[in-house]
Design a protein around this motif. Structure first.
Motif, PDB file in Angstrom:
ATOM      1  N   GLU A  52      33.902  41.723  58.354  1.00 37.83           N
ATOM      2  CA  GLU A  52      33.218  40.500  58.783  1.00 37.83           C
ATOM      3  C   GLU A  52      33.907  39.264  58.205  1.00 37.83           C
ATOM      4  O   GLU A  52      34.149  38.286  58.917  1.00 37.83           O
ATOM      5  N   ILE A 108      37.297  38.567  59.924  1.00 43.83           N
ATOM      6  CA  ILE A 108      37.120  37.981  61.264  1.00 43.83           C
ATOM      7  C   ILE A 108      36.709  36.520  61.129  1.00 43.83           C
ATOM      8  O   ILE A 108      37.206  35.657  61.847  1.00 43.83           O
ATOM      9  N   ARG A 109      35.816  36.228  60.193  1.00 44.30           N
ATOM     10  CA  ARG A 109      35.359  34.852  59.983  1.00 44.30           C
ATOM     11  C   ARG A 109      36.526  33.942  59.565  1.00 44.30           C
ATOM     12  O   ARG A 109      36.601  32.783  59.967  1.00 44.30           O
ATOM     13  N   ALA A 169      34.797  32.064  66.401  1.00 48.60           N
ATOM     14  CA  ALA A 169      33.642  32.949  66.538  1.00 48.60           C
ATOM     15  C   ALA A 169      32.988  33.155  65.182  1.00 48.60           C
ATOM     16  O   ALA A 169      33.637  33.085  64.152  1.00 48.60           O
ATOM     17  N   PRO A 200      31.042  36.058  63.356  1.00 51.81           N
ATOM     18  CA  PRO A 200      30.614  37.448  63.441  1.00 51.81           C
ATOM     19  C   PRO A 200      29.272  37.670  62.742  1.00 51.81           C
ATOM     20  O   PRO A 200      28.941  36.982  61.778  1.00 51.81           O
ATOM     21  N   VAL A 258      30.812  40.321  67.416  1.00 56.09           N
ATOM     22  CA  VAL A 258      31.536  39.053  67.508  1.00 56.09           C
ATOM     23  C   VAL A 258      31.288  38.480  68.896  1.00 56.09           C
ATOM     24  O   VAL A 258      31.718  39.048  69.898  1.00 56.09           O
TER      25      VAL A 258
END
Length: 184
Positions: free
Chosen positions: A79, A82-83, A90, A92, A101
């Motif tokens: 997480e 991805i952040r 986006a 997540p 996501v």
């Protein structure tokens, strides 16, 4: 000898074109695509690990991606990775078993930013192809005493044709990606 040098140049230029296509795939369009996370590295127990080795990616809806980790203890790290991803936009969410996501809608301004980014990636790929050309041209020049000037001149002509072919492939991939990005 010259054929070997040109063969090596061809394979190096093809790798540059493939690398450019992979880079283009990491730039998002209006749809959520698992390829967006192709080069995402997650800090998994202190070692950098590609996301594909840690989780399965699914695309149930046009703007949603589900990331299902093989090891639930990696949820937080996935997480966070991805952040922290640049140019994604986006946020997540982690529900304890998967990371969801949801991609925001692309604005016209954001699309234009992505086009600039893709053009920069294409230029980098062109520079790599031209760098290969420069190195191979130097190698051909070094062979001048062994094979003769005429053969070297023919080899340089073939090298220029190879360079043009690979730069054109990059330009075609760029045009496709731009059209995809600007499609509303």
């Amino acid at each position: 000898m010259i054929a070997d040098v040109l063969s090596e140049a061809t394979s190096r230029m093809e790798r540059a074109v493939e690398s450019a296509k992979e880079d283009f795939a990491t730039v998002r369009t209006g749809r959520a695509n698992p390829q967006l996370f192709q080069k995402l590295i997650v800090d998994y127990y202190g070692s950098p690990t590609p996301l594909q080795q840690l989780a399965a990616l699914a695309n149930p809806e046009a703007r949603t991606l589900l990331v299902t980790p093989y090891d639930k203890s990696a949820l937080g790290a996935i997480e966070q990775a991805i952040r922290d991803m640049p140019n994604l936009g986006a946020n997540p969410t982690n529900d304890g078993t998967i990371v969801r996501v949801t991609m925001p809608e692309l604005t016209e301004e954001r699309r234009k930013e992505y086009v600039k980014l893709v053009r920069a990636k294409a230029e980098d790929a062109r520079v790599r192809v031209r760098g290969v050309r420069r190195q191979v041209k130097d190698d051909l020049t070094a062979l001048k005493d062994e094979v003769g000037e005429d053969d070297v001149a023919r080899g340089e002509k073939d090298l220029d044709a190879l360079t043009k072919k690979h730069v054109d492939l990059i330009d075609e991939a760029l045009a496709r990606k731009e059209a995809e990005l600007l499609e509303v």
